[in-house]
Design a protein around this motif. Structure first.
Motif, PDB file in Angstrom:
ATOM      1  N   GLY A  81       0.816  -1.208   0.000  1.00  0.00           N
ATOM      2  CA  GLY A  81       0.000   0.000   0.000  1.00  0.00           C
ATOM      3  C   GLY A  81       0.850   1.258   0.000  1.00  0.00           C
ATOM      4  O   GLY A  81       2.086   1.204  -0.013  1.00  0.00           O
ATOM      5  N   ASP A  82       0.186   2.395   0.038  1.00  0.00           N
ATOM      6  CA  ASP A  82       0.866   3.687   0.032  1.00  0.00           C
ATOM      7  C   ASP A  82       0.979   4.188   1.456  1.00  0.00           C
ATOM      8  O   ASP A  82      -0.038   4.575   2.070  1.00  0.00           O
ATOM      9  N   PRO A  83       2.179   4.227   2.033  1.00  0.00           N
ATOM     10  CA  PRO A  83       2.323   4.663   3.432  1.00  0.00           C
ATOM     11  C   PRO A  83       1.929   6.112   3.640  1.00  0.00           C
ATOM     12  O   PRO A  83       1.618   6.513   4.764  1.00  0.00           O
ATOM     13  N   LYS A  84       1.904   6.916   2.559  1.00  0.00           N
ATOM     14  CA  LYS A  84       1.522   8.314   2.696  1.00  0.00           C
ATOM     15  C   LYS A  84       0.058   8.479   3.089  1.00  0.00           C
ATOM     16  O   LYS A  84      -0.360   9.546   3.516  1.00  0.00           O
ATOM     17  N   LYS A  85      -0.724   7.411   2.935  1.00  0.00           N
ATOM     18  CA  LYS A  85      -2.140   7.476   3.286  1.00  0.00           C
ATOM     19  C   LYS A  85      -2.386   7.308   4.784  1.00  0.00           C
ATOM     20  O   LYS A  85      -3.500   7.523   5.260  1.00  0.00           O
ATOM     21  N   VAL A  86      -1.357   6.901   5.503  1.00  0.00           N
ATOM     22  CA  VAL A  86      -1.521   6.634   6.935  1.00  0.00           C
ATOM     23  C   VAL A  86      -1.446   7.948   7.708  1.00  0.00           C
ATOM     24  O   VAL A  86      -0.387   8.577   7.800  1.00  0.00           O
ATOM     25  N   HIS A  87      -2.588   8.359   8.212  1.00  0.00           N
ATOM     26  CA  HIS A  87      -2.685   9.562   9.030  1.00  0.00           C
ATOM     27  C   HIS A  87      -3.741   9.324  10.106  1.00  0.00           C
ATOM     28  O   HIS A  87      -4.653   8.515   9.920  1.00  0.00           O
ATOM     29  N   PRO A  88      -3.672  10.029  11.239  1.00  0.00           N
ATOM     30  CA  PRO A  88      -4.766   9.944  12.208  1.00  0.00           C
ATOM     31  C   PRO A  88      -6.083  10.367  11.582  1.00  0.00           C
ATOM     32  O   PRO A  88      -6.123  11.244  10.706  1.00  0.00           O
TER      33      PRO A  88
ATOM     34  N   PHE B 184       2.573  13.611   9.237  1.00  0.00           N
ATOM     35  CA  PHE B 184       1.169  13.265   9.463  1.00  0.00           C
ATOM     36  C   PHE B 184       0.309  14.512   9.322  1.00  0.00           C
ATOM     37  O   PHE B 184       0.532  15.517  10.004  1.00  0.00           O
ATOM     38  N   LYS B 185      -0.689  14.439   8.454  1.00  0.00           N
ATOM     39  CA  LYS B 185      -1.499  15.610   8.129  1.00  0.00           C
ATOM     40  C   LYS B 185      -2.232  16.175   9.340  1.00  0.00           C
ATOM     41  O   LYS B 185      -2.336  17.380   9.499  1.00  0.00           O
ATOM     42  N   ASN B 186      -2.766  15.317  10.166  1.00  0.00           N
ATOM     43  CA  ASN B 186      -3.633  15.786  11.245  1.00  0.00           C
ATOM     44  C   ASN B 186      -2.901  15.983  12.574  1.00  0.00           C
ATOM     45  O   ASN B 186      -3.550  16.126  13.601  1.00  0.00           O
ATOM     46  N   VAL B 187      -1.590  15.957  12.552  1.00  0.00           N
ATOM     47  CA  VAL B 187      -0.828  16.029  13.797  1.00  0.00           C
ATOM     48  C   VAL B 187      -0.138  17.378  13.924  1.00  0.00           C
ATOM     49  O   VAL B 187       0.557  17.819  13.008  1.00  0.00           O
ATOM     50  N   ALA B 188      -0.348  18.030  15.060  1.00  0.00           N
ATOM     51  CA  ALA B 188       0.369  19.264  15.389  1.00  0.00           C
ATOM     52  C   ALA B 188       1.088  19.051  16.714  1.00  0.00           C
ATOM     53  O   ALA B 188       0.495  18.544  17.672  1.00  0.00           O
ATOM     54  N   VAL B 189       2.357  19.402  16.762  1.00  0.00           N
ATOM     55  CA  VAL B 189       3.151  19.246  17.977  1.00  0.00           C
ATOM     56  C   VAL B 189       3.405  20.622  18.587  1.00  0.00           C
ATOM     57  O   VAL B 189       3.885  21.534  17.905  1.00  0.00           O
ATOM     58  N   ILE B 190       3.058  20.759  19.856  1.00  0.00           N
ATOM     59  CA  ILE B 190       3.343  21.978  20.603  1.00  0.00           C
ATOM     60  C   ILE B 190       4.671  21.751  21.310  1.00  0.00           C
ATOM     61  O   ILE B 190       4.767  20.899  22.198  1.00  0.00           O
TER      62      ILE B 190
ATOM     63  N   VAL C 137       9.124   9.844   4.331  1.00  0.00           N
ATOM     64  CA  VAL C 137       7.794   9.243   4.486  1.00  0.00           C
ATOM     65  C   VAL C 137       7.803   8.207   5.600  1.00  0.00           C
ATOM     66  O   VAL C 137       6.876   8.122   6.411  1.00  0.00           O
ATOM     67  N   LEU C 138       8.856   7.404   5.661  1.00  0.00           N
ATOM     68  CA  LEU C 138       9.023   6.406   6.711  1.00  0.00           C
ATOM     69  C   LEU C 138      10.062   6.898   7.705  1.00  0.00           C
ATOM     70  O   LEU C 138      11.057   7.524   7.323  1.00  0.00           O
ATOM     71  N   PHE C 139       9.816   6.635   8.971  1.00  0.00           N
ATOM     72  CA  PHE C 139      10.768   7.091   9.982  1.00  0.00           C
ATOM     73  C   PHE C 139      12.041   6.247   9.922  1.00  0.00           C
ATOM     74  O   PHE C 139      11.970   5.012   9.906  1.00  0.00           O
ATOM     75  N   PRO C 140      13.212   6.892   9.897  1.00  0.00           N
ATOM     76  CA  PRO C 140      14.477   6.138   9.859  1.00  0.00           C
ATOM     77  C   PRO C 140      14.859   5.655  11.254  1.00  0.00           C
ATOM     78  O   PRO C 140      15.572   6.340  11.991  1.00  0.00           O
TER      79      PRO C 140
END
Length: 964
Positions: A112-119, A240-246, A708-711
């Motif tokens: 599959g396309d890992p770019k589709k994985v988002h919260p 991740f599209k829906n993730v914001a880090v403070i 795209v993938l975490f090293p």
């Protein structure tokens, strides 16, 4: 059964907000008519979310109708709830984000396309639980405690460029203007036009000055200690599209949530709906003061919501709390909070919603309401809800909400009857129970000495403390012999002699947990400090004083209002932003104080403006801890003792020898409100927004990948790709039988998640310690299980590592079990590891209430990674049972009246069972043992959703396949 495609079951309720608007909404009142009109406002929010998310699978029409019929169904049915967003703090957020990173790997492996994985929903992550007080005014020269992390490996820390403190201008040193103490007093009302972001400005000359030395030092150590985690969080926010880090140094999760993240009304693709939130911080409830439904849940529930599943809750009772009257001018909002807390505890609202109404509600500002809502964990309610009203809208206007947005918000909330207006005379909702509280009855108070619910009127404080010295050891007693109650121990500290006695204050902390969300009490503390300094009063230097604001905006309004240097003069310097004294991260007391306390067996005291004061929480040697409002924290620090009657005894004397009493320096409510209006509301929210959006130098310069993938760093002991997806196939395989399973643990009743889940420090003899030692770490570098939640190898080794675990195979409390093929007694992990190498599946035998206690994600994840295929218990804590299913472990239950003992099971047998092809909720299965015994058990699945998740091998696999 697989989930159907999502679709609206109530599309006919969608309407346009008004003729000239393109905004749409679900007009839920049309569904219920008069039934809707008598629903509590908080239940109306649950109903709207149910209608909007009804897809016939995860949310069924039956669920919607159950909520609509709340009056008859409360406490009797479970309903799903889809919150609008999720809020994570770093300790509990890292496992969720690691799972998403690992899911990307799995989706790619499946083609599959890992770019589709988002919260599936907006997810905000605040890095606020990693702050420790390594430095304060007394310990600024001390070597920092690296907290067992990889600080030394993170590279050389940059030197600090902070001038020695000499000049009085704002407590700082680099302003080139001609500042002196006279000008400080005369100009304290001036307002700095620049909002604090990176530099603070001198309010008199607008010259940039450095942040307080302690803030810089603590932040520098924090970034070094947590570099790996911070880099991972930064990568997460990028991909991740829906993730914001403070980032760290910004503020506490619940405070940033209130000040920056809250929407009140969401707008998504022109669809309006109420804001709501769940998160992994117990203080999420603060947002209910803004009319936003929200409460704290466990890490695994928040992860489920991020993965697109609802939170499940029993349709709650709603207690209506009618507030009447108005409070005394000398009562702070904290007094109101503690008064309401005590009343609600006495009534009993545990596990219920509380909803406020009545004429007294309009007397409370939003900051008062949010402070009350924030104390939910202390009186046991799930949440305390204040519906949106005109006070809310006025507050939002002051915080910079766009006028057009406010107009559509008001129109929408009125259209769906979520706006409270007392003038409408539409009648009150029907509540499960109504209680009344007259605000006039609330008097100034503190709470302690060991529990937040033990409230003491300020006028009774001295007599109450003396009574506590006499009482037997308990929640309100220390049992000090009468002849020793007046003992005094002399100490020599920093060149001067002082005396300590029972009641001496040794810790005074204005901290971020509860009270800094309320500008009025913080400004009152600052004004009191100003008047105290002007009167010549001081705080004894051996007292550990600190000021840990909830966010940079607190620094701003204390600074711009001119009170910050006075707090600093009394020792209340800003030490950083985040959890500190509240969670026991205070700097150690001086040796002189510790020796005196030990020598005289003294009951010394801590006074803090937080919400938890359990014995020993601040420091082992501080036996009495009192919760108080920020101005009273400062007052007790000046007095140096809690054994004082403020009405008749002075705080101290001025330079002429005149007695100064508390009423001489207590600021009036008019003073506080005037400064609050002039310096706080609009500017503080703008300041926080700028700080979040601009970040800080350390965060902005922190290097992080953007792949795209975490090293994954194979050498890392903090972040590791978990093995949940190792055996994932594109399509779920048929349910496999459990054959010849050994029992890993034979447990009794009331096994809690604390027994199961890794928590606290890592014992030197544990399997986790051996793992870390083999990777070159010393015990000093082990850190805690909480800090290493992103490493499944550590967490798996810490599962069932609790020294109080009683395994019947061992016969005494110990984190041990027997590996039956070899007969060896081993650590639980070591035995499980051997079983896995031998290809032997595992089960757990347990008694009643297995998995009770707090929700903990690793209480399910850990056993799964140990190789546990099923748990067989007499009964379960429902939330934990749901977690087992969500991770892929079968929850099996003995038939009513049966148990391992009644069936004559020793736990040394092997167990086999087969699942039917069509698994159904509550189906009975047969288990056969190696001794030939056959008995029946219940497969404790309650609905088709749970069965679907189990067939997929758990929630993570289910979602990964949807992305593939």
């Amino acid at each position: 059964m697989d989930a159907p495609s999502t679709g609206y079951a109530f599309e006919y309720l969608i309407e346009t907000l008004n003729d000239s608007s393109h905004k749409k909404f679900f007009n839920v009142p049309r569904l219920g008519g008069t039934k809707y009109d008598v629903l509590p406002y908080s239940i109306r929010v649950l109903l709207e979310a149910a209608v909007r998310n009804c897809d016939g699978f995860l949310m069924k029409k039956e669920d919607v109708m159950n909520i609509l019929d709340w009056k008859t169904k409360q406490s009797n049915v479970e309903v799903p709830f889809f919150p609008a967003r999720v809020l994570l703090q770093d300790f509990t957020g890292i496992p969720a984000m690691v799972d998403f990173a690992a899911m990307r790997e799995a989706v790619k492996t499946l083609g599959g396309d890992p770019k589709k994985v988002h919260p599936a929903c907006p997810t905000d992550l605040t890095v606020d639980h990693s702050l420790q007080i390594d430095f304060n005014k007394c310990a600024i020269q001390n070597a920092p405690n690296p907290g067992g992390g990889d600080l030394q490996k993170a590279g050389k820390l940059s030197p600090l460029r902070v001038q020695p403190k000499k000049l009085p201008c704002r407590g700082q040193t680099t302003c080139r203007g001609s500042c002196d103490s006279g000008e400080l007093g005369r100009n304290s009302g001036k307002f700095s036009s620049q909002i604090e972001n990176t530099p603070i400005l001198c309010p008199f000359h607008l010259q940039p000055v450095p942040e307080p030395e302690t803030v810089l030092k603590n932040q520098e150590v924090e970034f070094g200690r947590n570099r790996e985690r911070l880099q991972f969080f930064k990568w997460s926010s990028r991909v991740f599209k829906n993730v914001a880090v403070i980032p760290p140094g910004t503020g506490m999760a619940h405070q940033v949530n209130l000040e920056y993240l809250s929407r009140v009304v969401f707008e998504e693709k022109d669809l309006l709906f109420p804001d709501s939130v769940v998160g992994t911080d117990s203080h999420i409830t603060m947002v209910n003061g803004l009319g936003i439904l929200g409460w704290g849940v466990g890490g695994i529930e928040t992860e489920a919501v991020m993965l697109g599943l609802p939170v499940s809750l029993t349709l709650p009772e709603v207690v209506g709390c009618e507030l009447t009257g108005s409070s005394n001018p000398f009562v702070t909002s904290i007094d109101v909070v503690l008064g309401i807390t005590k009343h609600l505890r006495q009534v009993g609202v545990a596990g219920k919603f509380v909803e406020f109404f009545g004429s007294g509600v309009s007397q409370l500002s939003i900051v008062d309401r949010t402070t009350i809502a924030n104390m939910c964990p202390e009186y046991g309610a799930i949440l305390s809800f204040f519906p949106v009203d005109n006070v809310t809208l006025k507050h939002l206007e002051h915080t910079g909400f766009d006028k057009a947005k406010l107009e559509s918000m008001e129109a929408y909330l009125k259209a769906v009857k979520l706006f409270r207006n007392e003038q409408d005379n539409l009648g009150e909702p029907e509540y499960s129970q109504v209680i009344q509280i007259n605000l006039n009855s609330i008097v100034p108070s503190v709470s302690g000495p060991k529990r937040p619910q033990d409230r003491v009127a300020l006028t009774d404080m001295k007599s109450d403390f003396q009574a506590c010295l006499n009482e037997k050891v308990g929640f309100k007693g220390f049992q000090i012999a009468a002849e020793k109650q007046n003992d005094i121990v002399s100490i020599h500290y920093e060149g001067s002699d002082y005396k300590l006695a029972h009641g001496s204050v040794v810790i005074a902390a204005v901290i971020s947990c509860t009270n800094n969300c309320n500008p009025s009490v913080m400004l009152a503390a600052g004004l009191l400090a100003k008047k105290a300094v002007e009167a010549g009063l001081q705080v004894k230097p051996y007292i550990r004083t600190s000021l840990s604001p909830g966010s940079g905006m607190v620094t701003h309004y204390l600074s711009s209002s001119g009170v910050l240097p006075y707090l600093s003069k009394l020792g209340f310097e800003i030490i950083g932003y985040g959890c500190s004294t509240c969670v026991g991260n205070t700097a150690p007391l001086s040796e002189a104080v510790l020796n005196a306390v030990k020598q005289g067996d003294l009951v010394t005291c801590g006074v803090l403006s937080g919400n938890k004061n359990f014995e020993g929480r601040l420091c082992d040697c501080v036996r009495a801890n009192y919760l108080a409002s920020p101005p009273l924290v400062v007052a007790y620090a000046i007095a140096g003792t809690v054994n004082i009657d403020f009405q008749t005894e002075p705080l101290g004397t001025d330079p002429t020898g005149k007695n100064i009493y508390l009423h001489d320096i207590w600021p009036s409510r008019e003073e506080v409100h005037q400064i609050e209006e002039e310096h706080v509301v609009l500017s503080m929210f703008k300041a926080l927004k700028e700080k979040i959006e601009m970040g800080n130098k350390r965060w902005n310069s922190l290097e992080a990948p953007d792949s795209v993938l975490f090293p994954w760093d194979l050498k890392s002991t903090y972040i590791r790709c978990p093995s949940f997806f190792d055996k994932l196939t594109k399509e779920p395989v048929a349910l496999q039988p459990i054959e010849n399973a050994h029992v890993l643990l034979y447990l009794g009743d009331s096994i809690t998640t604390d027994h199961i889940s890794p928590a606290g420090s890592i014992a030197r003899s544990s399997a986790a310690a051996k793992y870390l030692t083999n990777r070159g770490l010393t015990p000093r570098e082990f850190n805690s299980y909480g800090a290493r939640r992103g490493n499944d190898a550590v967490m798996t080794r810490g599962t069932f590592a609790n020294i109080k675990l009683f395994n019947k195979f061992i016969g005494k409390p110990a984190p041990k079990t027997i590996h039956f093929p070899s007969g060896q007694t081993l650590d639980v992990f070591e035995a499980a590891e051997l079983y896995q190498k031998e290809g032997i599946p595992l089960i757990i035998l347990a008694g009643k209430k297995y998995g009770s206690g707090n929700s903990r994600d690793w209480a399910a994840k850990g056993p799964y990674l140990l190789g546990v295929k099923a748990v067989l218990a007499e009964s379960y804590e429902k939330i934990h049972k749901d977690h087992l299913i969500g991770i892929g472990i079968a929850p099996l239950q003995f038939l009513p009246g049966e148990s391992a003992d009644s069936l004559g099971l020793s736990g040394r047998e092997t167990f086999s069972l087969t699942f039917p092809e069509e698994l159904s909720p509550g189906v009975t299965l047969n288990i056969k043992t190696s001794t030939g015994k056959v008995f029946s058990v219940i497969a404790s699945f309650e609905n088709d959703v749970e069965i679907t998740l189990y067939k997929h091998g758990g929630l993570l696999n289910f979602v990964a396949r949807k992305f593939s």
